[in-house]
Motif scaffolding. Structure first.
Motif, PDB file in Angstrom:
ATOM      1  N   ALA A  17      37.043  47.586  32.305  1.00  0.00           N
ATOM      2  CA  ALA A  17      38.383  47.458  32.879  1.00  0.00           C
ATOM      3  C   ALA A  17      38.374  47.720  34.382  1.00  0.00           C
ATOM      4  O   ALA A  17      39.011  46.995  35.158  1.00  0.00           O
ATOM      5  CB  ALA A  17      39.360  48.404  32.184  1.00  0.00           C
ATOM      6  N   VAL A  18      37.645  48.740  34.806  1.00  0.00           N
ATOM      7  CA  VAL A  18      37.536  49.047  36.236  1.00  0.00           C
ATOM      8  C   VAL A  18      36.896  47.871  36.964  1.00  0.00           C
ATOM      9  O   VAL A  18      37.379  47.426  38.014  1.00  0.00           O
ATOM     10  CB  VAL A  18      36.734  50.346  36.467  1.00  0.00           C
ATOM     11  CG1 VAL A  18      36.341  50.500  37.922  1.00  0.00           C
ATOM     12  CG2 VAL A  18      37.535  51.546  36.002  1.00  0.00           C
ATOM     13  N   ARG A  19      35.819  47.339  36.399  1.00  0.00           N
ATOM     14  CA  ARG A  19      35.141  46.204  37.015  1.00  0.00           C
ATOM     15  C   ARG A  19      36.063  44.986  37.073  1.00  0.00           C
ATOM     16  O   ARG A  19      36.115  44.288  38.075  1.00  0.00           O
ATOM     17  CB  ARG A  19      33.864  45.872  36.250  1.00  0.00           C
ATOM     18  CG  ARG A  19      33.098  44.723  36.863  1.00  0.00           C
ATOM     19  CD  ARG A  19      31.814  44.507  36.128  1.00  0.00           C
ATOM     20  NE  ARG A  19      30.855  45.466  36.644  1.00  0.00           N
ATOM     21  CZ  ARG A  19      29.556  45.256  36.643  1.00  0.00           C
ATOM     22  NH1 ARG A  19      29.067  44.158  36.138  1.00  0.00           N
ATOM     23  NH2 ARG A  19      28.739  46.144  37.132  1.00  0.00           N
ATOM     24  N   ALA A  20      36.809  44.740  36.014  1.00  0.00           N
ATOM     25  CA  ALA A  20      37.716  43.588  35.979  1.00  0.00           C
ATOM     26  C   ALA A  20      38.843  43.741  37.007  1.00  0.00           C
ATOM     27  O   ALA A  20      39.215  42.772  37.674  1.00  0.00           O
ATOM     28  CB  ALA A  20      38.287  43.410  34.577  1.00  0.00           C
TER      29      ALA A  20
ATOM     30  N   VAL B  44      47.523  34.001  41.512  1.00  0.00           N
ATOM     31  CA  VAL B  44      47.596  34.702  40.226  1.00  0.00           C
ATOM     32  C   VAL B  44      46.645  34.092  39.213  1.00  0.00           C
ATOM     33  O   VAL B  44      45.892  34.805  38.543  1.00  0.00           O
ATOM     34  CB  VAL B  44      49.046  34.712  39.684  1.00  0.00           C
ATOM     35  CG1 VAL B  44      49.102  35.224  38.256  1.00  0.00           C
ATOM     36  CG2 VAL B  44      49.928  35.560  40.584  1.00  0.00           C
ATOM     37  N   SER B  45      46.621  32.773  39.108  1.00  0.00           N
ATOM     38  CA  SER B  45      45.763  32.147  38.092  1.00  0.00           C
ATOM     39  C   SER B  45      44.289  32.353  38.403  1.00  0.00           C
ATOM     40  O   SER B  45      43.492  32.648  37.501  1.00  0.00           O
ATOM     41  CB  SER B  45      46.085  30.658  37.944  1.00  0.00           C
ATOM     42  OG  SER B  45      45.792  29.955  39.127  1.00  0.00           O
ATOM     43  N   ALA B  46      43.898  32.238  39.663  1.00  0.00           N
ATOM     44  CA  ALA B  46      42.492  32.457  40.022  1.00  0.00           C
ATOM     45  C   ALA B  46      42.085  33.909  39.787  1.00  0.00           C
ATOM     46  O   ALA B  46      40.984  34.186  39.289  1.00  0.00           O
ATOM     47  CB  ALA B  46      42.253  32.073  41.478  1.00  0.00           C
ATOM     48  N   SER B  47      42.982  34.831  40.104  1.00  0.00           N
ATOM     49  CA  SER B  47      42.675  36.258  39.931  1.00  0.00           C
ATOM     50  C   SER B  47      42.555  36.634  38.458  1.00  0.00           C
ATOM     51  O   SER B  47      41.641  37.371  38.070  1.00  0.00           O
ATOM     52  CB  SER B  47      43.751  37.107  40.601  1.00  0.00           C
ATOM     53  OG  SER B  47      43.816  36.819  41.978  1.00  0.00           O
ATOM     54  N   LEU B  48      43.468  36.130  37.632  1.00  0.00           N
ATOM     55  CA  LEU B  48      43.394  36.417  36.193  1.00  0.00           C
ATOM     56  C   LEU B  48      42.149  35.796  35.565  1.00  0.00           C
ATOM     57  O   LEU B  48      41.499  36.412  34.716  1.00  0.00           O
ATOM     58  CB  LEU B  48      44.655  35.929  35.484  1.00  0.00           C
ATOM     59  CG  LEU B  48      45.926  36.712  35.793  1.00  0.00           C
ATOM     60  CD1 LEU B  48      47.131  36.049  35.125  1.00  0.00           C
ATOM     61  CD2 LEU B  48      45.800  38.162  35.361  1.00  0.00           C
ATOM     62  N   LEU B  49      41.806  34.591  35.984  1.00  0.00           N
ATOM     63  CA  LEU B  49      40.594  33.953  35.479  1.00  0.00           C
ATOM     64  C   LEU B  49      39.362  34.760  35.863  1.00  0.00           C
ATOM     65  O   LEU B  49      38.471  34.983  35.039  1.00  0.00           O
ATOM     66  CB  LEU B  49      40.471  32.525  35.997  1.00  0.00           C
ATOM     67  CG  LEU B  49      39.201  31.775  35.594  1.00  0.00           C
ATOM     68  CD1 LEU B  49      39.103  31.650  34.072  1.00  0.00           C
ATOM     69  CD2 LEU B  49      39.152  30.412  36.245  1.00  0.00           C
ATOM     70  N   ALA B  50      39.311  35.245  37.096  1.00  0.00           N
ATOM     71  CA  ALA B  50      38.182  36.057  37.542  1.00  0.00           C
ATOM     72  C   ALA B  50      38.077  37.349  36.737  1.00  0.00           C
ATOM     73  O   ALA B  50      36.980  37.768  36.355  1.00  0.00           O
ATOM     74  CB  ALA B  50      38.312  36.369  39.030  1.00  0.00           C
TER      75      ALA B  50
ATOM     76  N   PHE C  72      39.181  37.837  33.659  1.00  0.00           N
ATOM     77  CA  PHE C  72      38.749  37.454  32.306  1.00  0.00           C
ATOM     78  C   PHE C  72      37.247  37.183  32.278  1.00  0.00           C
ATOM     79  O   PHE C  72      36.537  37.646  31.376  1.00  0.00           O
ATOM     80  CB  PHE C  72      39.537  36.220  31.853  1.00  0.00           C
ATOM     81  CG  PHE C  72      39.118  35.708  30.503  1.00  0.00           C
ATOM     82  CD1 PHE C  72      39.426  36.414  29.351  1.00  0.00           C
ATOM     83  CD2 PHE C  72      38.404  34.530  30.390  1.00  0.00           C
ATOM     84  CE1 PHE C  72      39.029  35.946  28.102  1.00  0.00           C
ATOM     85  CE2 PHE C  72      38.010  34.049  29.153  1.00  0.00           C
ATOM     86  CZ  PHE C  72      38.322  34.754  28.009  1.00  0.00           C
ATOM     87  N   LEU C  73      36.740  36.463  33.262  1.00  0.00           N
ATOM     88  CA  LEU C  73      35.304  36.192  33.322  1.00  0.00           C
ATOM     89  C   LEU C  73      34.500  37.467  33.541  1.00  0.00           C
ATOM     90  O   LEU C  73      33.385  37.599  33.029  1.00  0.00           O
ATOM     91  CB  LEU C  73      35.003  35.173  34.428  1.00  0.00           C
ATOM     92  CG  LEU C  73      35.536  33.769  34.172  1.00  0.00           C
ATOM     93  CD1 LEU C  73      35.324  32.879  35.393  1.00  0.00           C
ATOM     94  CD2 LEU C  73      34.897  33.153  32.943  1.00  0.00           C
ATOM     95  N   SER C  74      35.067  38.415  34.268  1.00  0.00           N
ATOM     96  CA  SER C  74      34.399  39.702  34.455  1.00  0.00           C
ATOM     97  C   SER C  74      34.246  40.435  33.132  1.00  0.00           C
ATOM     98  O   SER C  74      33.192  41.016  32.852  1.00  0.00           O
ATOM     99  CB  SER C  74      35.194  40.564  35.442  1.00  0.00           C
ATOM    100  OG  SER C  74      34.636  41.853  35.548  1.00  0.00           O
ATOM    101  N   ILE C  75      35.284  40.405  32.298  1.00  0.00           N
ATOM    102  CA  ILE C  75      35.206  41.037  30.975  1.00  0.00           C
ATOM    103  C   ILE C  75      34.129  40.351  30.136  1.00  0.00           C
ATOM    104  O   ILE C  75      33.315  41.013  29.485  1.00  0.00           O
ATOM    105  CB  ILE C  75      36.570  40.979  30.254  1.00  0.00           C
ATOM    106  CG1 ILE C  75      37.610  41.815  30.986  1.00  0.00           C
ATOM    107  CG2 ILE C  75      36.450  41.411  28.797  1.00  0.00           C
ATOM    108  CD1 ILE C  75      37.383  43.305  30.956  1.00  0.00           C
ATOM    109  N   LEU C  76      34.106  39.024  30.158  1.00  0.00           N
ATOM    110  CA  LEU C  76      33.083  38.298  29.393  1.00  0.00           C
ATOM    111  C   LEU C  76      31.682  38.632  29.885  1.00  0.00           C
ATOM    112  O   LEU C  76      30.763  38.820  29.083  1.00  0.00           O
ATOM    113  CB  LEU C  76      33.321  36.784  29.474  1.00  0.00           C
ATOM    114  CG  LEU C  76      34.566  36.257  28.762  1.00  0.00           C
ATOM    115  CD1 LEU C  76      34.676  34.749  28.965  1.00  0.00           C
ATOM    116  CD2 LEU C  76      34.543  36.596  27.282  1.00  0.00           C
TER     117      LEU C  76
END
Length: 69
Positions: free
Chosen positions: A16-19, A46-52, A54-58
């Protein structure tokens, strides 16, 4: 069983911290880029940040160096 729960909680906190860091970095970069080109397009930010985030969690599923094995 308790050790697994502790490891999961530790991993979730680190992920979560990393994301959140990734989200903030992407937002700042996107705002800066769009501000130079034209008005800030908040939908893109907003969309680019949320996608980033999400990809960080993956990516964190593969492993986090912050969490000891």
């Amino acid at each position: 069983m308790n050790q697994i729960k502790n490891n999961t909680v530790t991993w979730a906190k680190a992920a979560a911290v990393r994301a959140l860091k990734t989200l903030a970095q992407t937002a700042i970069a996107t705002i800066g880029t769009t501000a130079v080109i034209e008005e800030v397009n908040w939908q893109i930010v907003v969309s680019a940040s949320l996608l980033a985030a999400f990809l960080s969690i993956l990516t964190s599923i593969a492993g986090l160096p912050e969490v000891e094995e």
